[in-house]
Design an enzyme around this catalytic site. Structure first.
Site, PDB file in Angstrom:
ATOM      1  N   ARG A 223      -3.340 -19.110 -15.393  1.00  0.00           N
ATOM      2  CA  ARG A 223      -2.336 -18.302 -16.086  1.00  0.00           C
ATOM      3  C   ARG A 223      -2.595 -18.426 -17.587  1.00  0.00           C
ATOM      4  NH1 ARG A 223      -1.671 -16.143 -11.918  1.00  0.00           N
ATOM      5  NH2 ARG A 223       0.239 -15.954 -10.681  1.00  0.00           N
ATOM      6  N   HIS A 271      -7.598 -10.031 -15.161  1.00  0.00           N
ATOM      7  CA  HIS A 271      -6.840 -10.713 -14.095  1.00  0.00           C
ATOM      8  C   HIS A 271      -7.315 -10.230 -12.714  1.00  0.00           C
ATOM      9  CE1 HIS A 271      -2.778 -12.847 -13.231  1.00  0.00           C
ATOM     10  NE2 HIS A 271      -3.539 -12.899 -12.140  1.00  0.00           N
TER      11      HIS A 271
HETATM   12  P1  NDP Z   1      -1.998 -25.017  -5.223  1.00  0.00           P
HETATM   13  O1  NDP Z   1      -0.535 -25.191  -5.318  1.00  0.00           O
HETATM   14  O2  NDP Z   1      -2.652 -25.074  -3.899  1.00  0.00           O
HETATM   15  O3  NDP Z   1      -2.720 -26.100  -6.144  1.00  0.00           O
HETATM   16  C1  NDP Z   1      -2.213 -26.465  -7.398  1.00  0.00           C
HETATM   17  C2  NDP Z   1      -2.985 -27.678  -7.893  1.00  0.00           C
HETATM   18  O4  NDP Z   1      -2.571 -27.941  -9.243  1.00  0.00           O
HETATM   19  C3  NDP Z   1      -2.702 -28.941  -7.068  1.00  0.00           C
HETATM   20  O5  NDP Z   1      -3.880 -29.703  -6.940  1.00  0.00           O
HETATM   21  C4  NDP Z   1      -1.691 -29.679  -7.945  1.00  0.00           C
HETATM   22  O6  NDP Z   1      -1.701 -31.093  -7.825  1.00  0.00           O
HETATM   23  C5  NDP Z   1      -2.192 -29.321  -9.324  1.00  0.00           C
HETATM   24  N1  NDP Z   1      -1.141 -29.511 -10.321  1.00  0.00           N
HETATM   25  C6  NDP Z   1       0.076 -28.911 -10.380  1.00  0.00           C
HETATM   26  N2  NDP Z   1       0.785 -29.383 -11.427  1.00  0.00           N
HETATM   27  C7  NDP Z   1       0.001 -30.295 -12.029  1.00  0.00           C
HETATM   28  C8  NDP Z   1       0.176 -31.153 -13.149  1.00  0.00           C
HETATM   29  N3  NDP Z   1       1.318 -31.145 -13.864  1.00  0.00           N
HETATM   30  N4  NDP Z   1      -0.835 -31.982 -13.478  1.00  0.00           N
HETATM   31  C9  NDP Z   1      -1.984 -32.019 -12.761  1.00  0.00           C
HETATM   32  N5  NDP Z   1      -2.205 -31.230 -11.678  1.00  0.00           N
HETATM   33  C10 NDP Z   1      -1.231 -30.380 -11.317  1.00  0.00           C
HETATM   34  O7  NDP Z   1      -2.324 -23.619  -5.943  1.00  0.00           O
HETATM   35  P2  NDP Z   1      -3.553 -22.616  -5.685  1.00  0.00           P
HETATM   36  O8  NDP Z   1      -4.821 -23.391  -5.709  1.00  0.00           O
HETATM   37  O9  NDP Z   1      -3.279 -21.750  -4.518  1.00  0.00           O
HETATM   38  O10 NDP Z   1      -3.421 -21.678  -6.983  1.00  0.00           O
HETATM   39  C11 NDP Z   1      -3.516 -22.212  -8.278  1.00  0.00           C
HETATM   40  C12 NDP Z   1      -3.103 -21.187  -9.314  1.00  0.00           C
HETATM   41  O11 NDP Z   1      -4.108 -20.198  -9.467  1.00  0.00           O
HETATM   42  C13 NDP Z   1      -1.852 -20.367  -8.991  1.00  0.00           C
HETATM   43  O12 NDP Z   1      -0.681 -21.097  -9.280  1.00  0.00           O
HETATM   44  C14 NDP Z   1      -2.015 -19.149  -9.871  1.00  0.00           C
HETATM   45  O13 NDP Z   1      -1.378 -19.345 -11.106  1.00  0.00           O
HETATM   46  C15 NDP Z   1      -3.525 -19.053 -10.085  1.00  0.00           C
HETATM   47  N6  NDP Z   1      -4.078 -17.843  -9.486  1.00  0.00           N
HETATM   48  C16 NDP Z   1      -4.713 -16.925 -10.281  1.00  0.00           C
HETATM   49  C17 NDP Z   1      -5.272 -15.809  -9.744  1.00  0.00           C
HETATM   50  C18 NDP Z   1      -6.019 -14.842 -10.591  1.00  0.00           C
HETATM   51  O14 NDP Z   1      -6.413 -13.776 -10.102  1.00  0.00           O
HETATM   52  N7  NDP Z   1      -6.284 -15.133 -11.849  1.00  0.00           N
HETATM   53  C19 NDP Z   1      -5.180 -15.526  -8.308  1.00  0.00           C
HETATM   54  C20 NDP Z   1      -4.525 -16.549  -7.553  1.00  0.00           C
HETATM   55  C21 NDP Z   1      -3.978 -17.659  -8.127  1.00  0.00           C
HETATM   56  P3  NDP Z   1      -1.340 -31.826  -6.426  1.00  0.00           P
HETATM   57  O15 NDP Z   1      -2.568 -31.604  -5.564  1.00  0.00           O
HETATM   58  O16 NDP Z   1      -1.159 -33.245  -6.813  1.00  0.00           O
HETATM   59  O17 NDP Z   1      -0.114 -31.145  -5.906  1.00  0.00           O
HETATM   60  C1  OXD Z   2      -1.744 -14.786  -7.877  1.00  0.00           C
HETATM   61  C2  OXD Z   2      -2.386 -13.870  -8.812  1.00  0.00           C
HETATM   62  O1  OXD Z   2      -1.034 -15.697  -8.301  1.00  0.00           O
HETATM   63  O2  OXD Z   2      -2.922 -12.839  -8.350  1.00  0.00           O
HETATM   64  O3  OXD Z   2      -1.936 -14.611  -6.659  1.00  0.00           O
HETATM   65  O4  OXD Z   2      -2.450 -14.133 -10.012  1.00  0.00           O
END
Ligand code: NDP
Ligand code: OXD
Length: 308
Positions: A223, A271
């Site tokens: 993001r 994006h």
């Molecule tokens: P998940 O919830 O599966 O994974 C999130 C990861 O981030 C976990 O490993 C979590 O830690 C870690 N995390 C969260 N908060 C913290 C913190 N404060 N400090 C350190 N680590 C942290 O999410 P996804 O992998 O499915 O997706 C990740 C992000 O990708 C989404 O939230 C979205 O914003 C973005 N995204 C972007 C897209 C695009 O097209 N640009 C498309 C899809 C998603 P823990 O393992 O300990 O819980």
């Molecule tokens: C998502 C994205 O969060 O598309 O899935 O950004």
């Protein structure tokens, strides 16, 4: 009684989504949400208005049509709401492709070769040693782990950072604020796959990016609000950051006069690093609705207190 499903996807033609939901859940009563509608059994939404939340407070679950829930969590949500996010649904492989493209483009010097080709210049650069090029992934969740696997397959050392300790085969892992410094210190390419939460907003600032190896490369596919944009521009100026591939921005669409568009060492995409795939997403949502109706547990339930 058929299941009632309400679809709220403002700004998007709902017809293909309605049709897709009908074919995944034959027999269900699926409608595009209108203000004043009765409460449905399930909601399917992306960036709904507050009125949708207020009126549908008693749904059994709300499905977010994306992996990130930051937009939804900006609204006032009922504390008891069961929010379910997309869990891969065809996005992880896209993310792996995107990150590996950015990695190889930078590591192999393809940007320079493209420029040389425009000048008909035949000039080879010495190869870099990939063992000396650790890739650090912030966020080792569903998408981060798939990216780690893909990057590993090219032979790069991979480091991962998460909130809680999360061992992953072949990855050197770090957790929490206490592990952040050590994670950053050896990282030469930083890939951000964190959710946007109160803890992560603005995390990629001057202080964090300055702890990377000098001349590190940044890939932000999470993001835009995770990154302090002016700090990146300043560090590109000093050479601390060699370049960046950015898919997400503070304000989207990125304004035509934004400095990122014309910066010679920034690659901008709109994006698209992992797009929501209609078929995969609706199949997943329908499967989870069926599971919930059978009283089963499902993956992808958002912890509203943690924000992801
Ligand atoms: P998940 O919830 O599966 O994974 C999130 C990861 O981030 C976990 O490993 C979590 O830690 C870690 N995390 C969260 N908060 C913290 C913190 N404060 N400090 C350190 N680590 C942290 O999410 P996804 O992998 O499915 O997706 C990740 C992000 O990708 C989404 O939230 C979205 O914003 C973005 N995204 C972007 C897209 C695009 O097209 N640009 C498309 C899809 C998603 P823990 O393992 O300990 O819980
Ligand atoms: C998502 C994205 O969060 O598309 O899935 O950004």
């Amino acid at each position: 009684m058929p299941l009632n499903i309400t679809l709220c996807y403002p700004g998007v033609d709902p017809a293909p989504w309605l049709e897709g939901l009908h074919s995944c859940l034959p027999g269900a009563d699926i409608r595009v949400w209108q203000p004043g509608d009765p409460v449905a059994d399930y909601g399917v939404t992306w960036a709904p208005p507050q009125q949708f939340v207020d009126e549908q407070a008693e749904v059994k679950a709300v499905f977010n049509m994306g992996a990130g829930v930051d937009k939804l969590l900006q609204l006032r949500l009922p504390a008891h709401w069961k929010v379910v996010r997309l869990d891969d649904a065809g996005m992880a492989v896209q993310m792996a492709e995107y990150v590996c493209h950015a990695l190889t483009r930078h590591f192999r010097g393809f940007v320079r070769y493209e420029q040389q080709a425009r000048e008909c210049l035949w000039q080879q650069c010495p190869p870099q040693v990939r063992a000396d090029y650790p890739v650090g992934i912030m966020g080792m969740g569903v998408l981060g782990q798939r990216v780690a696997q893909a990057v590993q397959s090219f032979g790069f050392p991979v480091r991962g950072w998460s909130r809680m300790p999360r061992p992953v085969a072949g990855v050197q892992t770090f957790a929490g604020r206490a592990g952040l410094g050590a994670f950053l210190a050896a990282t030469r390419m930083l890939v951000c796959l964190l959710p946007l939460t109160p803890d992560t907003r603005g995390l990629l600032d001057r202080s964090v990016l300055s702890q990377l190896q000098a001349g590190a490369y940044l890939v932000n596919v999470a993001r835009g609000a995770l990154l302090v944009e002016q700090d990146l521009l300043d560090l590109l100026g000093t050479g601390q950051i060699a370049g960046a591939t950015l898919d997400v921005f503070q304000h989207e669409p990125l304004a035509p006069d934004h400095a990122f568009w014309r910066h010679p060492r920034i690659q901008v995409t709109p994006h698209i690093s992992a797009q929501t795939l209609e078929h995969d997403s609706l199949e997943q949502i329908a499967g989870k609705i069926r599971a919930l109706e059978r009283g089963e547990r499902i993956a992808g339930i958002v912890d509203l207190a943690c924000g992801y």
